[in-house]
Write a protein that holds these residues in place. Structure first.
Motif, PDB file in Angstrom:
ATOM      1  N   LYS A  74       2.696   1.891  -3.097  1.00  0.00           N
ATOM      2  CA  LYS A  74       1.904   2.227  -4.485  1.00  0.00           C
ATOM      3  C   LYS A  74       1.252   3.690  -4.111  1.00  0.00           C
ATOM      4  O   LYS A  74       0.332   3.876  -4.970  1.00  0.00           O
ATOM      5  CB  LYS A  74       0.660   1.285  -4.707  1.00  0.00           C
ATOM      6  N   ALA A  86       0.849  -1.218   0.026  1.00  0.00           N
ATOM      7  CA  ALA A  86       0.109  -0.221   0.018  1.00  0.00           C
ATOM      8  C   ALA A  86       1.086   1.343  -0.110  1.00  0.00           C
ATOM      9  O   ALA A  86       0.646   2.118  -0.696  1.00  0.00           O
ATOM     10  CB  ALA A  86      -1.004  -0.156   1.219  1.00  0.00           C
ATOM     11  N   MET A 125      -0.219   5.072  -1.269  1.00  0.00           N
ATOM     12  CA  MET A 125      -1.189   5.323  -0.257  1.00  0.00           C
ATOM     13  C   MET A 125      -0.546   5.981   1.127  1.00  0.00           C
ATOM     14  O   MET A 125       0.300   5.528   1.728  1.00  0.00           O
ATOM     15  CB  MET A 125      -1.964   3.801   0.280  1.00  0.00           C
ATOM     16  N   VAL A 175      -3.079   3.944   5.737  1.00  0.00           N
ATOM     17  CA  VAL A 175      -2.604   2.530   6.024  1.00  0.00           C
ATOM     18  C   VAL A 175      -2.922   2.133   7.420  1.00  0.00           C
ATOM     19  O   VAL A 175      -3.173   1.038   7.864  1.00  0.00           O
ATOM     20  CB  VAL A 175      -1.094   2.164   5.654  1.00  0.00           C
TER      21      VAL A 175
END
Length: 331
Positions: free
Chosen positions: A292, A289, A294, A299
């Motif tokens: 990429k 996450a 986030m 998170v």
């Protein structure tokens, strides 16, 4: 205790009495003390200290239970503190900073424990004595002067894309494939997963509500692939157990934490992938996450962490992404 007192009195009077008088005094004292029960004050004090320590420990555990600590955590707290109090063998109010330092040092030496383990014990002691201080049982916590133990930060492994595909290929049952995908997609804890029921799954929104640590509910989300595999698994079942995941054979009991851990150990062994366990999927999800893009706060929310520092322990930021970010924001 009675004989010790008689001996001491006779000894003190020895210079004032002749042999006949000493024998008479001893006989008189023995007859007099026969009418009384004399207990050893050191034994009484020890018993009182044990009772007091046990009472305070039980009150502390009760307060932690009210705060929402799990039974597993309470058991760990109880075992750690009871062992400490037995070794120190003092009234809680008399325990000093040095007592705790010596205990931690000896514990590490005897058990060859890591710095992480010793710091975990220190944190439990800190929680206990701060509670005692706040509740006015002691004036000041003796742990205040014992600082956090510096530990080496070990970068823990995650599962690569290739690893995940190999694990999926070796799943021979629809349940197993659904397990792998749900863990990767949501990053839930194994304890949260085994408590899920069929009714908790919202397939339309691709989400479900899990009960996390401290009995706190949070919403997690899964992808389309997970949705398909979950539906295929549930459609194949013939039992009426409300649990989302059950054993493969009758009487189809709810899958336990131990059962999930055993399944992943076997699957990892079959695929020749080392250390495959539920928590590794959680760490993998967090790392994926962040890599990429986030935001770490989101998170944190997905994983159900109170502190963002905990989230950072789970996530490994890929060095390539750091370079790309540097070029994007600073070049």
């Amino acid at each position: 205790m009675r004989h010790i007192l008689i001996h001491e009195i006779c000894k003190q009077m020895q210079s004032c009495l002749n042999d006949f008088q000493q024998k008479k005094l001893k006989k008189t004292l023995e007859l007099a003390f026969d009418n009384f029960h004399i207990s050893d004050p050191t034994v009484a004090n020890t018993e009182s200290e044990i009772e007091s320590n046990t009472k305070l420990l039980n009150l502390f555990l009760a307060s932690k239970k009210i705060e929402g600590c799990s039974d597993k955590t309470l058991k760990y707290y109880s075992f750690t503190l009871m062992r400490f109090l037995e070794v120190i063998d003092k009234n809680i109010a008399s325990i000093t900073t040095n007592d705790i330092r010596f205990y931690l040092s000896n514990y590490q030496k005897i058990h060859n424990s890591s710095k992480v383990t010793i710091d975990n014990i220190r944190r439990i002691f800190s929680s206990f004595f701060i509670w005692l201080e706040n509740e006015d049982y002691i004036a000041k916590s003796p742990v205040r002067r014992i600082h956090k133990i510096k530990t080496t930060k070990v970068i823990k492994e995650t599962l690569s894309d290739e690893n995940l595909e190999v694990l999926r290929e070796h799943c021979t049952h629809s349940r197993d494939l659904a397990l792998v995908d749900l863990f990767v997609s949501t990053g839930v804890r194994v304890g949260e997963l085994v408590h899920l029921n069929r009714s908790d799954i919202n397939f339309h929104e691709r989400e479900c509500i899990v009960l996390g640590k401290g009995d706190k509910e949070r919403k997690v989300y899964f992808d389309a692939k997970t949705k398909i595999h979950l539906q295929q698994y549930l459609d194949s079942r013939e039992d009426d157990n409300p649990a989302l995941f059950v054993t493969k054979q009758a009487p189809y009991r709810r899958l336990s934490i131990a059962g999930v851990e055993y399944f992943f150990r076997q699957l990892g062994s079959k695929c020749a992938i080392q250390k495959v366990h539920p928590h590794k999927f959680r760490r993998t999800m967090a790392t994926m996450a962040i890599n990429k893009g986030m935001p770490i706060e989101q998170v944190q929310r997905l994983l159900g962490h109170v502190s963002i520092d905990t989230t950072l322990h789970y996530a490994i930021v890929n060095q390539t992404n750091v370079k790309i970010a540097h070029q994007k924001y600073l070049c």
